[in-house]
Design a protein around this motif. Structure first.
Motif, PDB file in Angstrom:
ATOM      1  N   THR A 103       0.941  -1.069   0.050  1.00  0.00           N
ATOM      2  CA  THR A 103       0.102   0.073   0.059  1.00  0.00           C
ATOM      3  C   THR A 103       0.956   1.404   0.081  1.00  0.00           C
ATOM      4  O   THR A 103       1.860   1.401   0.758  1.00  0.00           O
ATOM      5  CB  THR A 103      -0.931   0.042   1.338  1.00  0.00           C
ATOM      6  OG1 THR A 103      -1.844  -0.973   1.216  1.00  0.00           O
ATOM      7  CG2 THR A 103      -1.800   1.353   1.243  1.00  0.00           C
ATOM      8  N   GLU A 104       0.376   2.074  -1.030  1.00  0.00           N
ATOM      9  CA  GLU A 104       1.065   3.412  -1.088  1.00  0.00           C
ATOM     10  C   GLU A 104       0.386   4.400  -1.760  1.00  0.00           C
ATOM     11  O   GLU A 104      -0.671   3.847  -2.251  1.00  0.00           O
ATOM     12  CB  GLU A 104       2.496   3.250  -2.016  1.00  0.00           C
ATOM     13  CG  GLU A 104       2.126   2.836  -3.395  1.00  0.00           C
ATOM     14  CD  GLU A 104       3.461   2.960  -4.349  1.00  0.00           C
ATOM     15  OE1 GLU A 104       3.098   3.571  -5.241  1.00  0.00           O
ATOM     16  OE2 GLU A 104       4.501   2.741  -4.047  1.00  0.00           O
ATOM     17  N   THR A 148      -7.590  -1.483  -5.930  1.00  0.00           N
ATOM     18  CA  THR A 148      -8.406  -2.007  -5.280  1.00  0.00           C
ATOM     19  C   THR A 148      -7.181  -2.752  -4.024  1.00  0.00           C
ATOM     20  O   THR A 148      -6.024  -3.017  -4.233  1.00  0.00           O
ATOM     21  CB  THR A 148      -9.099  -3.446  -5.705  1.00  0.00           C
ATOM     22  OG1 THR A 148     -10.130  -3.735  -4.768  1.00  0.00           O
ATOM     23  CG2 THR A 148      -8.465  -4.261  -6.323  1.00  0.00           C
ATOM     24  N   CYS A 149      -7.879  -3.358  -2.852  1.00  0.00           N
ATOM     25  CA  CYS A 149      -7.042  -4.055  -2.021  1.00  0.00           C
ATOM     26  C   CYS A 149      -6.655  -5.380  -2.374  1.00  0.00           C
ATOM     27  O   CYS A 149      -7.580  -5.832  -3.144  1.00  0.00           O
ATOM     28  CB  CYS A 149      -7.596  -3.905  -0.359  1.00  0.00           C
ATOM     29  SG  CYS A 149      -7.881  -2.367   0.096  1.00  0.00           S
ATOM     30  N   HIS A 150      -5.493  -5.745  -2.256  1.00  0.00           N
ATOM     31  CA  HIS A 150      -4.949  -7.204  -2.687  1.00  0.00           C
ATOM     32  C   HIS A 150      -5.335  -7.848  -1.163  1.00  0.00           C
ATOM     33  O   HIS A 150      -5.590  -9.034  -1.221  1.00  0.00           O
ATOM     34  CB  HIS A 150      -3.810  -7.423  -3.342  1.00  0.00           C
ATOM     35  CG  HIS A 150      -3.177  -8.459  -3.502  1.00  0.00           C
ATOM     36  ND1 HIS A 150      -3.735  -9.162  -4.635  1.00  0.00           N
ATOM     37  CD2 HIS A 150      -2.370  -9.303  -2.934  1.00  0.00           C
ATOM     38  CE1 HIS A 150      -3.389 -10.449  -4.643  1.00  0.00           C
ATOM     39  NE2 HIS A 150      -2.382 -10.551  -3.682  1.00  0.00           N
ATOM     40  N   THR A 151      -4.608  -7.318  -0.210  1.00  0.00           N
ATOM     41  CA  THR A 151      -4.379  -7.962   1.221  1.00  0.00           C
ATOM     42  C   THR A 151      -4.802  -6.565   2.087  1.00  0.00           C
ATOM     43  O   THR A 151      -4.992  -5.204   1.329  1.00  0.00           O
ATOM     44  CB  THR A 151      -3.486  -8.505   1.721  1.00  0.00           C
ATOM     45  OG1 THR A 151      -2.240  -7.608   1.666  1.00  0.00           O
ATOM     46  CG2 THR A 151      -2.884  -9.748   0.841  1.00  0.00           C
ATOM     47  N   ASN A 152      -4.635  -6.811   3.317  1.00  0.00           N
ATOM     48  CA  ASN A 152      -4.822  -5.510   4.234  1.00  0.00           C
ATOM     49  C   ASN A 152      -3.783  -4.602   4.166  1.00  0.00           C
ATOM     50  O   ASN A 152      -3.574  -3.375   4.443  1.00  0.00           O
ATOM     51  CB  ASN A 152      -4.866  -5.980   5.874  1.00  0.00           C
ATOM     52  CG  ASN A 152      -6.240  -6.670   6.040  1.00  0.00           C
ATOM     53  OD1 ASN A 152      -7.113  -6.329   5.352  1.00  0.00           O
ATOM     54  ND2 ASN A 152      -6.364  -7.360   6.914  1.00  0.00           N
ATOM     55  N   THR A 153      -2.536  -4.999   3.535  1.00  0.00           N
ATOM     56  CA  THR A 153      -1.211  -4.230   3.456  1.00  0.00           C
ATOM     57  C   THR A 153      -0.780  -4.134   1.895  1.00  0.00           C
ATOM     58  O   THR A 153       0.411  -3.572   1.748  1.00  0.00           O
ATOM     59  CB  THR A 153      -0.061  -4.785   4.090  1.00  0.00           C
ATOM     60  OG1 THR A 153       0.358  -6.081   3.711  1.00  0.00           O
ATOM     61  CG2 THR A 153      -0.546  -4.746   5.835  1.00  0.00           C
TER      62      THR A 153
END
Length: 168
Positions: A103-104, A148-153
């Motif tokens: 995430t960035e 979109t999110c792939h995982t929480n991070t």
């Protein structure tokens, strides 16, 4: 998007938080909705136009974006075009980059001070791609970003360049 379960109206409001937990009809909903970045201008596209959606486990919203890495999806080049219809135009975008990244916010920029700065941005997002789509991109291009999110991070991100705009 061909081969994916992404075929729904998207919305836009004054921030990038509201539709994380509201539906198309503005009712509260933990599933949220697919929405455009509040900075987007659909009548006058910026260098990078951004759309967000939740990664739903049932492949709804942007849950099916992860399929772009699968051989069966990649082999059908018709899948590599994203079609968007706004109130004033029909747009077609050709995918040139797809990747998963921690995430960035770097890829979420939509304005640039110079063409050189934009060219650097395009080079970065193009070289991140985990797939070679064989599509060149230049500072003359307008880009669509799906996030979109792939995982929480981490995030799954797709970038495509505008290849057609037909006014209605």
């Amino acid at each position: 998007i061909g081969g994916l379960d992404v075929d729904a109206p998207f919305v836009q409001t004054f921030d990038n938080e509201y539709y994380l937990d509201h539906s198309f009809d503005r009712s509260t909903n933990v599933a949220g909705w697919i929405f455009g970045d509040y900075r987007n201008d659909w009548d006058n596209l910026k260098k990078n136009t951004i759309i967000y959606g939740h990664n739903r486990s049932n492949y709804k919203m942007f849950g099916s974006l992860k399929l772009v890495f699968e051989k069966s999806w990649l082999e059908n080049e018709d899948n590599h075009t994203i079609y968007i219809s706004t109130g004033k135009a029909n747009l077609a975008f050709e995918i040139f980059s797809a990747y998963t990244i921690p995430t960035e916010t770097y890829y979420l920029r939509n304005t640039f001070k110079t063409d050189a700065e934009y060219a650097d941005f395009l080079e970065t997002i193009a070289t991140r791609s985990q797939v070679d789509f064989g599509v060149e991109v230049s500072s003359e291009d307008k880009v669509l970003t799906l996030s979109t999110c792939h995982t929480n991070t981490s995030k799954t991100v797709i970038h495509a360049k505008l290849v057609s705009m037909q006014n209605k």
